[in-house]
Design a protein around this motif. Sequence first.
Motif, mmCIF file in Angstrom:
data_model
loop_
_atom_site.group_PDB
_atom_site.id
_atom_site.type_symbol
_atom_site.label_atom_id
_atom_site.label_comp_id
_atom_site.label_asym_id
_atom_site.label_seq_id
_atom_site.Cartn_x
_atom_site.Cartn_y
_atom_site.Cartn_z
ATOM 1 N N SER A 139 -13.906 3.982 -14.143
ATOM 2 C CA SER A 139 -13.699 4.500 -12.794
ATOM 3 C C SER A 139 -14.840 5.418 -12.395
ATOM 4 O O SER A 139 -15.599 5.892 -13.223
ATOM 5 C CB SER A 139 -12.371 5.260 -12.709
ATOM 6 O OG SER A 139 -12.403 6.392 -13.548
ATOM 7 N N ALA B 33 -10.409 13.379 -8.523
ATOM 8 C CA ALA B 33 -9.992 12.134 -7.904
ATOM 9 C C ALA B 33 -10.835 11.014 -8.480
ATOM 10 O O ALA B 33 -12.017 11.206 -8.777
ATOM 11 C CB ALA B 33 -10.164 12.199 -6.393
ATOM 12 N N SER B 34 -10.215 9.859 -8.665
ATOM 13 C CA SER B 34 -10.956 8.727 -9.216
ATOM 14 C C SER B 34 -10.439 7.426 -8.627
ATOM 15 O O SER B 34 -9.313 7.340 -8.155
ATOM 16 C CB SER B 34 -10.831 8.702 -10.747
ATOM 17 O OG SER B 34 -9.479 8.590 -11.135
ATOM 18 N N ILE B 35 -11.295 6.431 -8.664
ATOM 19 C CA ILE B 35 -10.927 5.103 -8.209
ATOM 20 C C ILE B 35 -11.626 4.104 -9.117
ATOM 21 O O ILE B 35 -12.763 4.313 -9.525
ATOM 22 C CB ILE B 35 -11.304 4.863 -6.727
ATOM 23 C CG1 ILE B 35 -10.788 3.498 -6.265
ATOM 24 C CG2 ILE B 35 -12.789 5.014 -6.507
ATOM 25 C CD1 ILE B 35 -10.904 3.276 -4.765
ATOM 26 N N GLY C 41 -3.459 7.775 -13.637
ATOM 27 C CA GLY C 41 -4.157 6.827 -12.796
ATOM 28 C C GLY C 41 -3.592 5.424 -12.882
ATOM 29 O O GLY C 41 -3.143 4.981 -13.934
ATOM 30 N N TYR D 206 -6.026 4.090 -8.385
ATOM 31 C CA TYR D 206 -6.371 5.429 -7.891
ATOM 32 C C TYR D 206 -5.819 6.429 -8.889
ATOM 33 O O TYR D 206 -4.731 6.241 -9.431
ATOM 34 C CB TYR D 206 -5.754 5.692 -6.513
ATOM 35 C CG TYR D 206 -6.234 4.735 -5.458
ATOM 36 C CD1 TYR D 206 -7.468 4.910 -4.859
ATOM 37 C CD2 TYR D 206 -5.463 3.656 -5.072
ATOM 38 C CE1 TYR D 206 -7.922 4.034 -3.897
ATOM 39 C CE2 TYR D 206 -5.909 2.773 -4.110
ATOM 40 C CZ TYR D 206 -7.136 2.960 -3.527
ATOM 41 O OH TYR D 206 -7.587 2.091 -2.567
ATOM 42 N N ARG E 224 0.842 -1.203 0.000
ATOM 43 C CA ARG E 224 0.000 0.000 0.000
ATOM 44 C C ARG E 224 0.875 1.250 0.000
ATOM 45 O O ARG E 224 0.597 2.219 -0.683
ATOM 46 C CB ARG E 224 -0.921 -0.020 1.214
ATOM 47 C CG ARG E 224 -1.892 1.105 1.231
ATOM 48 C CD ARG E 224 -2.873 1.054 2.355
ATOM 49 N NE ARG E 224 -2.618 0.000 3.314
ATOM 50 C CZ ARG E 224 -3.363 -0.251 4.360
ATOM 51 N NH1 ARG E 224 -4.421 0.459 4.584
ATOM 52 N NH2 ARG E 224 -3.076 -1.218 5.196
ATOM 53 N N LEU F 151 1.738 7.036 -6.615
ATOM 54 C CA LEU F 151 0.710 7.985 -7.040
ATOM 55 C C LEU F 151 1.087 9.408 -6.657
ATOM 56 O O LEU F 151 0.845 10.346 -7.413
ATOM 57 C CB LEU F 151 -0.640 7.616 -6.425
ATOM 58 C CG LEU F 151 -1.318 6.408 -7.044
ATOM 59 C CD1 LEU F 151 -2.563 6.038 -6.260
ATOM 60 C CD2 LEU F 151 -1.647 6.651 -8.492
ATOM 61 N N ILE G 150 0.891 4.277 -2.802
ATOM 62 C CA ILE G 150 0.634 5.670 -2.422
ATOM 63 C C ILE G 150 1.800 6.560 -2.817
ATOM 64 O O ILE G 150 1.616 7.649 -3.364
ATOM 65 C CB ILE G 150 0.331 5.777 -0.908
ATOM 66 C CG1 ILE G 150 -1.026 5.132 -0.617
ATOM 67 C CG2 ILE G 150 0.358 7.225 -0.434
ATOM 68 C CD1 ILE G 150 -1.355 4.982 0.841
#
Length: 185
Positions: free
Chosen positions: A174, A100-102, A73, A76, A7, A14, A11
């Motif tokens: 997304s 922001a997108s997921i 992207g 995330y 993780r 990104l 992070i």
Amino acid sequence: MQNFPTRRSVILGLGATSLLAACGNGVGSNGAAQIDARVDATQNYLFGRYPGTRDLASRAAGVLYMPLMTEAGLIYGGAFGRGALRIQGVTVDYYSAGKASIGLQIGAQQYAHALFFMTPQALEEFRRAQGWAASADLRYATPEEGATIGKATTEIDPVVPFVFGQQGLIAGASLAGVKYTRIIP
């Protein structure tokens, strides 16, 4: 031994991608003069390439031009850009846009977009808000509709968004939201 990304590495990756995207977007440089120059070039490109948008802008209460949005992207994602709100062709405010997108997504792209506020009420709501968010159901016009955009879509929608000048590739599906915030460059 499996090599799954942690993780923390996702992070950090990104974060680095967002930093690089922001650097390429002119964040922190030359302020209002640079934004105005980019908006002028974007408006000229838009009107020259998609003639129907000139009529649309003349009928709009105001237009928010975002000349350069940089998006990246990997599951995330995020995007950032800065632009100017013009009323009757005159810059009245500057805005930043953050997205922001997921979801299932990978890639990077740059694009421009314009929001045509077709009613004084829509423009006033946008200007009074502390931060205005475009929801997932906001429909974007495509460049292929540029020649006729002034006729069909504006009769229904108080805000007509128009995305154009896409470069790069981002693929996937997304859920995303965009927030526009007034800035002082």
